[in-house]
Design an enzyme around this catalytic site. Structure first.
Site, PDB file in Angstrom:
ATOM      1  N   HIS A 116      -2.596   7.964   6.690  1.00 44.76           N
ATOM      2  CA  HIS A 116      -1.543   8.791   6.081  1.00 44.76           C
ATOM      3  C   HIS A 116      -2.122  10.089   5.503  1.00 44.76           C
ATOM      4  O   HIS A 116      -1.472  11.130   5.532  1.00 44.76           O
ATOM      5  CB  HIS A 116      -0.839   8.032   4.953  1.00 44.76           C
ATOM      6  CG  HIS A 116       0.320   7.183   5.387  1.00 44.76           C
ATOM      7  ND1 HIS A 116       1.412   7.686   6.055  1.00 44.76           N
ATOM      8  CD2 HIS A 116       0.571   5.859   5.215  1.00 44.76           C
ATOM      9  CE1 HIS A 116       2.283   6.696   6.276  1.00 44.76           C
ATOM     10  NE2 HIS A 116       1.795   5.579   5.787  1.00 44.76           N
ATOM     11  N   GLY A 164       0.849  -1.185   0.000  1.00 46.46           N
ATOM     12  CA  GLY A 164       0.000   0.000   0.000  1.00 46.46           C
ATOM     13  C   GLY A 164       0.881   1.230   0.000  1.00 46.46           C
ATOM     14  O   GLY A 164       2.043   1.176   0.430  1.00 46.46           O
ATOM     15  N   HIS A 176      -4.537   2.017   7.482  1.00 47.73           N
ATOM     16  CA  HIS A 176      -3.186   2.585   7.580  1.00 47.73           C
ATOM     17  C   HIS A 176      -3.002   3.678   6.519  1.00 47.73           C
ATOM     18  O   HIS A 176      -2.506   4.773   6.829  1.00 47.73           O
ATOM     19  CB  HIS A 176      -2.169   1.448   7.398  1.00 47.73           C
ATOM     20  CG  HIS A 176      -0.735   1.847   7.455  1.00 47.73           C
ATOM     21  ND1 HIS A 176       0.137   1.371   8.416  1.00 47.73           N
ATOM     22  CD2 HIS A 176       0.005   2.662   6.657  1.00 47.73           C
ATOM     23  CE1 HIS A 176       1.351   1.899   8.213  1.00 47.73           C
ATOM     24  NE2 HIS A 176       1.294   2.679   7.138  1.00 47.73           N
ATOM     25  N   GLU A 177      -3.421   3.393   5.279  1.00 45.78           N
ATOM     26  CA  GLU A 177      -3.201   4.372   4.195  1.00 45.78           C
ATOM     27  C   GLU A 177      -4.063   5.616   4.383  1.00 45.78           C
ATOM     28  O   GLU A 177      -3.608   6.732   4.128  1.00 45.78           O
ATOM     29  CB  GLU A 177      -3.503   3.739   2.831  1.00 45.78           C
ATOM     30  CG  GLU A 177      -2.653   2.542   2.452  1.00 45.78           C
ATOM     31  CD  GLU A 177      -1.176   2.717   2.681  1.00 45.78           C
ATOM     32  OE1 GLU A 177      -0.675   3.855   2.658  1.00 45.78           O
ATOM     33  OE2 GLU A 177      -0.509   1.697   2.925  1.00 45.78           O
ATOM     34  N   CYS A 179       5.894   0.420   8.014  1.00 50.52           N
ATOM     35  CA  CYS A 179       5.556   1.519   7.100  1.00 50.52           C
ATOM     36  C   CYS A 179       6.789   1.872   6.282  1.00 50.52           C
ATOM     37  O   CYS A 179       7.880   1.999   6.831  1.00 50.52           O
ATOM     38  CB  CYS A 179       5.097   2.727   7.908  1.00 50.52           C
ATOM     39  SG  CYS A 179       4.672   4.149   6.890  1.00 50.52           S
ATOM     40  N   LEU A 180       6.585   2.046   4.990  1.00 52.71           N
ATOM     41  CA  LEU A 180       7.702   2.401   4.107  1.00 52.71           C
ATOM     42  C   LEU A 180       8.314   3.750   4.489  1.00 52.71           C
ATOM     43  O   LEU A 180       9.459   4.020   4.153  1.00 52.71           O
ATOM     44  CB  LEU A 180       7.221   2.437   2.654  1.00 52.71           C
ATOM     45  CG  LEU A 180       6.783   1.067   2.101  1.00 52.71           C
ATOM     46  CD1 LEU A 180       6.006   1.239   0.812  1.00 52.71           C
ATOM     47  CD2 LEU A 180       7.992   0.169   1.879  1.00 52.71           C
ATOM     48  N   GLN A 217       3.289   9.941   0.938  1.00 48.09           N
ATOM     49  CA  GLN A 217       4.563   9.209   1.038  1.00 48.09           C
ATOM     50  C   GLN A 217       5.471   9.441  -0.166  1.00 48.09           C
ATOM     51  O   GLN A 217       6.657   9.115  -0.111  1.00 48.09           O
ATOM     52  CB  GLN A 217       4.301   7.705   1.205  1.00 48.09           C
ATOM     53  CG  GLN A 217       3.627   7.355   2.526  1.00 48.09           C
ATOM     54  CD  GLN A 217       3.408   5.871   2.650  1.00 48.09           C
ATOM     55  OE1 GLN A 217       2.424   5.343   2.155  1.00 48.09           O
ATOM     56  NE2 GLN A 217       4.335   5.169   3.293  1.00 48.09           N
TER      57      GLN A 217
HETATM   58 NI    NI Z   1       2.708   3.691   5.913  1.00 50.51          NI
END
Ligand code: NI
Length: 169
Positions: free
Chosen positions: A142, A46, A138-139, A96-97, A51
């Site tokens: 963000h 995702g 989660h997304e 998380c990236l 991000q």
């Molecule tokens: Ni994330």
């Protein structure tokens, strides 16, 4: 399509409330294509537009789980809103990236209903369950400047290769 750089904490864009998309033109199409390519290159399951340093309400999610009988699905959702959360919750481990080397346990609704638009502006209405519901929560966090570490009941520092073994979002 191009792989874009993924920003990491403490980049301020990750704490900003992203703006709604109003124009479904070529710039949005390019953004979504690039987000899909960036998510796959990471690799992740995702990605939210902040991000890649774009403060707009766009997420992409790609997931499959052959063992659980969940077929491959790729979602690109514009202006997503969670309109219903199940009362039942579940604790799961997230990475998380944008937060390298940290994983944490987060309590999330087991099911969510998401409304939004596809990349062409057609309305979407999704009922999501389990891990994919977690990814969406989660997304969408963000897009509101919320990181999983804000919600985690426990966080842990791990070697990057261990964090990478987890589905990151
Ligand atoms: Ni994330």
């Amino acid at each position: 399509m191009a792989v874009r750089d993924i920003v990491t904490v403490p980049h301020p864009v990750l704490r900003r409330k992203a703006a709604p998309v109003k124009d479904f033109g070529p710039e949005l199409q390019r953004l979504i294509d690039d987000m899909i390519e960036t998510m796959r290159a990471a690799p992740g399951v995702g990605l939210a537009a902040p991000q890649v340093n774009v403060s707009q309400r766009v997420i992409v999610v790609e997931y499959e789980d052959a063992e659980a009988g969940i077929p491959h699905q790729l979602y690109a959702v514009v202006n997503p809103v969670i309109v219903d959360f199940s009362r039942a919750t579940e604790i799961g481990t997230e990475g998380c990236l944008s937060i390298p080397g940290i994983i944490g346990d987060v309590e999330r609704a087991r099911k969510v209903t998401v409304k939004g638009f596809d990349r062409h502006g057609n309305p979407l209405h999704l009922t999501l369950d389990g891990w994919v519901a977690r990814i969406f929560q989660h997304e969408i966090d963000h897009l509101n400047g919320v990181l999983f570490t804000d919600r985690a009941v426990r966080v842990e520092r791990v070697a990057p290769e261990l964090a990478a073994a987890l589905d990151r979002v």
